[in-house]
Design an enzyme around this catalytic site. Structure first.
Site, PDB file in Angstrom:
ATOM      1  N   ASP A   1      23.360  40.714  62.631  1.00  0.00           N
ATOM      2  CA  ASP A   1      22.076  40.123  62.170  1.00  0.00           C
ATOM      3  C   ASP A   1      21.030  40.393  63.057  1.00  0.00           C
ATOM      4  O   ASP A   1      19.704  40.474  62.283  1.00  0.00           O
ATOM      5  CB  ASP A   1      22.330  38.589  62.671  1.00  0.00           C
ATOM      6  CG  ASP A   1      23.460  37.974  61.506  1.00  0.00           C
ATOM      7  OD1 ASP A   1      23.420  38.546  60.474  1.00  0.00           O
ATOM      8  OD2 ASP A   1      23.922  36.897  61.801  1.00  0.00           O
TER       9      ASP A   1
ATOM     10  N   VAL B   1      19.539  32.737  59.656  1.00  0.00           N
ATOM     11  CA  VAL B   1      19.663  34.148  58.963  1.00  0.00           C
ATOM     12  C   VAL B   1      20.378  33.714  57.668  1.00  0.00           C
ATOM     13  O   VAL B   1      21.405  33.644  57.418  1.00  0.00           O
ATOM     14  CB  VAL B   1      20.499  34.943  59.971  1.00  0.00           C
ATOM     15  CG1 VAL B   1      20.551  36.332  59.261  1.00  0.00           C
ATOM     16  CG2 VAL B   1      20.137  35.052  61.403  1.00  0.00           C
TER      17      VAL B   1
ATOM     18  N   TYR C   1      23.303  30.894  57.723  1.00  0.00           N
ATOM     19  CA  TYR C   1      23.468  30.173  59.017  1.00  0.00           C
ATOM     20  C   TYR C   1      22.583  30.069  60.011  1.00  0.00           C
ATOM     21  O   TYR C   1      21.710  30.952  60.178  1.00  0.00           O
ATOM     22  CB  TYR C   1      24.514  31.368  59.636  1.00  0.00           C
ATOM     23  CG  TYR C   1      25.875  30.834  59.973  1.00  0.00           C
ATOM     24  CD1 TYR C   1      26.452  30.125  61.076  1.00  0.00           C
ATOM     25  CD2 TYR C   1      26.844  31.188  59.015  1.00  0.00           C
ATOM     26  CE1 TYR C   1      27.602  29.776  61.206  1.00  0.00           C
ATOM     27  CE2 TYR C   1      28.425  30.724  59.328  1.00  0.00           C
ATOM     28  CZ  TYR C   1      28.565  29.971  60.114  1.00  0.00           C
ATOM     29  OH  TYR C   1      29.785  29.535  60.330  1.00  0.00           O
TER      30      TYR C   1
ATOM     31  N   TYR D   1      21.582  29.883  63.924  1.00  0.00           N
ATOM     32  CA  TYR D   1      22.027  30.040  65.650  1.00  0.00           C
ATOM     33  C   TYR D   1      20.882  29.743  66.356  1.00  0.00           C
ATOM     34  O   TYR D   1      19.582  29.761  66.359  1.00  0.00           O
ATOM     35  CB  TYR D   1      22.221  31.622  65.730  1.00  0.00           C
ATOM     36  CG  TYR D   1      23.264  32.262  64.978  1.00  0.00           C
ATOM     37  CD1 TYR D   1      24.388  32.571  65.423  1.00  0.00           C
ATOM     38  CD2 TYR D   1      22.879  32.907  63.605  1.00  0.00           C
ATOM     39  CE1 TYR D   1      25.491  33.309  64.650  1.00  0.00           C
ATOM     40  CE2 TYR D   1      23.797  33.592  62.895  1.00  0.00           C
ATOM     41  CZ  TYR D   1      25.230  33.801  63.210  1.00  0.00           C
ATOM     42  OH  TYR D   1      26.183  34.253  62.592  1.00  0.00           O
TER      43      TYR D   1
ATOM     44  N   HIS E   1      35.958  33.529  58.795  1.00  0.00           N
ATOM     45  CA  HIS E   1      35.130  34.613  59.409  1.00  0.00           C
ATOM     46  C   HIS E   1      34.959  34.477  61.020  1.00  0.00           C
ATOM     47  O   HIS E   1      35.396  33.465  61.464  1.00  0.00           O
ATOM     48  CB  HIS E   1      33.520  34.597  58.914  1.00  0.00           C
ATOM     49  CG  HIS E   1      33.002  33.105  58.796  1.00  0.00           C
ATOM     50  ND1 HIS E   1      33.324  31.925  58.291  1.00  0.00           N
ATOM     51  CD2 HIS E   1      32.006  32.803  59.994  1.00  0.00           C
ATOM     52  CE1 HIS E   1      32.540  31.086  58.599  1.00  0.00           C
ATOM     53  NE2 HIS E   1      31.714  31.633  59.765  1.00  0.00           N
TER      54      HIS E   1
END
Length: 731
Positions: free
Chosen positions: A374, A459, A462, A464, A519
């Site tokens: 990422d 991102v 997702y 973070y 994942h």
């Protein structure tokens, strides 16, 4: 003519959609009413040091204060050698570049323009009031299909073009790359026909640009990306409505469709019901109020200051803070004040998120390539979105903006990208109560208040959340929270009773026709430790079982610490082992405590999931920096990105693992410590339709750094010092 008008409409529609995807305007999930959170200031009728206070005007509540941040960046000037490039400097750089012979071509894109930090010894010598060191910028550009790295000297306007032929990959994508990639399929009649055949109206289409990784020679000559699409009909959470099996391969340079693969024609698109996570989309009778509004008030205001826009001072800490397009947040020159001498002592010269590696565990045609990096592919900072006051960050937070650069060199501002705030959650700094059997009535405790630096990157699906948390006892906690939305797979199944072998799902059935694919997440941090100076050593303090000799003791065994100083890089390649434990110290062998111990800090591991992929698997070759949880390398200004400078479609020949194989000396040298936080994620139904945050952290903790407990002399909280705030309806 009608087809052309339709295409124009679709281009406009998807452009707007992409702005929403990549700008990700955050809507609070449960926005509190500002009048429900009391504003305790010294002038507030709701705030007092007494146990009870009857306000004179019980119906007047002050509005929530606006977030503290700077709004006008046009006049920004650098004050510190590490300050990021200003808008004025970026505009000057753009002018210099457009006058350079390399950029006379009409086909170029600027993938990054960042400050080229001065050499470390010069920064260490610099003091406030000294002339600012020469300002330079590192520019990564694509010109006529070739990648270039340049250094631009702002003072002399000199441009140096560096050799890049040894790099197999490509630079971080620009936002313009991503936008163009998702629009490219719409110009392809076969794609449009396929979408309609799958039962999706083109006006309901949302598409995502997905990095391809690297899987062989066929992918080496072109900059490629894969595009997959979703239906937005009936929900804002289009991620839960994949058009499964449809993958479009696009050439990023020509913007042409290379290949269309559709292997999911029999898989239905999941229904939109119960997928929308927005507060505004919930039925009123479904809203759950689990607790009363809560807010930590500071009648005298925050205890931290931010000088010259980037120098943070709080309690016994001082550090430089700035946003970064690739890393997100960079913390530099972190120093802690010694309680005995009053001296500010060096701890970390520079720390940041170097790379993220997110491999999905599905080897099928539409999924095998989903092994994201990422930071190097998308830009971790570029995906950082505006933080939501009162929900992402508490009241009295300070907000810092990021200034980034578009592909044509135009600067733009990412507002509220970072927040800084003090945190008190009822934790204890230290305590002791004496047992009654001693006859001493002692009960001593001290509150733990910390300072948090936070950013959140979205991102695509997702989210973070990255926190740097500073404690008054000298500890730094680096925490990563995972939230947002799962990347899911469409399926024909709507109940596990229909599945004969659930292991072949590659994940968990979360809802009808929706699989959450297994994942991993790996977040690798770069930590240039400078414990009381730059020359440090890495010590593996191994905890070993020792057998007692016959007749020596009633005990049969005990533990002892065996200290091994790493001589070279391979000595410091650490795989964590539960039943072969160690502590990992960074020490300054030249600085000793009063009793002779070398001063140091230790890494306290957390988030210890390790990659189990085959070392020869192409994704793991590229993500080889996750082969160990800890690495130590000698300081090298060119070695900062764990996945290499050019990550996109790289083959893994320029990674932390490659550098460390040189086995260079690291004893009593300027060294960099690398730590990887790891998560295995087997999705569960609680992750649907949006995930509760899951966090993990690791610590940098003083070890013989201070002569004694550095917070021994801080005072306890007393009732007279604390405000008592009461809402109107309880008075």
């Amino acid at each position: 003519m009608e087809a052309r008008n339709l295409l124009r409409f679709l281009v406009l529609f998807l452009s707007i959609g992409l702005v929403l995807i990549f700008t990700w305007v955050h809507l609070p999930s449960t926005p509190p009413n500002p009048t429900e959170l009391l504003d305790c200031t010294t002038n507030s009728p709701w705030c007092t040091s007494k146990n009870r206070f009857q306000p004179k005007q019980p119906n007047l509540l002050k509005k929530s204060p606006k977030p503290t941040r700077r709004h006008n960046h046009a006049s920004d000037k650098p004050h510190h050698p590490l300050d990021p490039l200003t808008i004025q400097e970026i505009n000057e750089l753009r002018s210099i570049l457009t006058s350079h012979a390399l950029f006379k071509s009409s086909s170029y894109a600027l993938h990054s323009i960042e400050l080229e930090e001065p050499e470390k010894p010069l920064v260490l010598k610099w003091k406030k009031g000294d002339p600012l060191l020469p300002r330079k910028a590192t520019v990564v550009a694509r010109v006529d299909g070739k990648s270039h790295v340049l250094t631009v000297h702002l003072g002399t306007q000199e441009v140096t073009v560096h050799e890049t032929s040894s790099h197999s990959g490509y630079p971080t994508m620009t936002i313009e790359d991503m936008t163009a990639a998702t629009l490219a399929p719409l110009a392809n009649a076969d794609f449009n026909r396929t979408i309609i055949q799958r039962g999706v109206d083109l006006t309901d289409l949302a598409c995502l640009p997905i990095s391809t990784g690297w899987y062989g020679e066929s992918e080496e000559t072109r900059r490629l990306i894969k595009v997959q699409c979703y239906s937005m009909k009936g929900t804002a959470n289009f991620y839960m409505r994949p058009i499964e099996g449809l993958t479009v391969l696009v050439d990023l340079d020509t913007k042409q469709v290379v290949e269309i693969s559709d292997k999911g024609k029999n898989i239905p698109i999941p229904k939109s019901g119960n997928t929308d996570y927005r507060y505004s989309a919930q039925e009123l009778h479904q809203v759950i109020n689990l607790f009363n509004p809560i807010s930590i008030e500071q009648p005298k205001g925050p205890s931290f200051t931010i000088e010259d826009e980037h120098l943070v001072k709080w309690a016994n800490w001082e550090f430089h803070l700035k946003p970064d397009a690739r890393a997100g947040v960079i913390v530099s020159r972190a120093k802690v004040r010694d309680p005995d001498t009053g001296e500010l002592r060096n701890v970390v010269y520079k720390g940041f998120t170097s790379e993220l590696f997110v491999p999905y565990m599905d080897p099928t045609d539409a999924w095998y390539f989903k092994t994201y990096m990422d930071a190097g592919e998308y830009g971790f900072g570029l995906q950082a979105m505006a933080l939501d006051p009162l929900n992402d960050c508490p009241r009295n937070a300070y907000y810092m903006d990021g200034v980034f650069v578009a592909a044509d060199g135009t600067p733009y501002v990412r507002s509220n990208m970072i927040c800084v705030f003090e945190k008190y959650a009822g934790d204890i700094g230290w305590r002791h109560s004496e047992s009654p059997i001693t006859g001493m009535e002692i009960r001593e405790a001290r509150p733990k208040v910390t300072l948090v630096v936070r950013m959140a990157a979205s991102v695509a699906n997702y989210d973070y959340i990255v926190d740097w948390e500073f404690q008054t006892d000298g500890l730094i906690r680096i925490k990563v929270g995972l939230s947002g939305i799962l990347m899911v797979k469409g399926t024909t199944y709507d109940n596990i009773n229909q599945i004969s072998n659930q292991e072949n799902l590659y994940g968990t059935l979360l809802s009808e026709n929706v699989i959450g694919v297994i994942h991993d997440h790996y977040i690798t941090f770069y930590l240039d430790m400078d414990i009381d100076g730059s020359d440090n050593s890495f010590v593996n303090v191994n905890i070993k079982k020792q057998q007692t000799s016959p007749g020596e003791s009633p005990r049969r065994s005990y533990l002892k610490a065996i200290r091994n100083v790493a001589k070279t890089e391979k000595d410091a390649q650490i795989k964590l082992k539960l039943y072969d434990p160690s502590e990992f110290h960074v020490i300054n062998p030249s600085k000793k405590t009063r009793v002779g111990n070398p001063v140091g800090y230790k890494v306290v591991p957390g988030g210890t999931a390790a990659s189990m992929l085959d070392l020869d698997d192409p994704p793991q070759k590229r993500g080889a920096f996750t082969n160990n949880q800890i690495w130590v390398t000698p300081y090298n200004q060119s070695e900062q990105w764990a996945g290499g400078l050019f990550v996109y479609q790289s083959q893994g020949e320029d990674t932390l693992a490659t550098w460390s194989e040189r086995d260079r000396p690291i004893e009593n040298k300027d060294i960099v410590l690398w730590y990887t936080l790891g998560f295995h994620h087997i999705p569960c139904q609680e992750d649907f339709p949006i995930m509760p945050t899951v966090s993990s952290s690791f610590d940098l903790k003083p070890v013989n750094f201070f002569e004694s407990n550095p917070i021994l002399r801080i005072p306890p909280n007393l009732e007279k010092d604390l405000p008592v705030c009461e809402p109107a309806d309880s008075v």
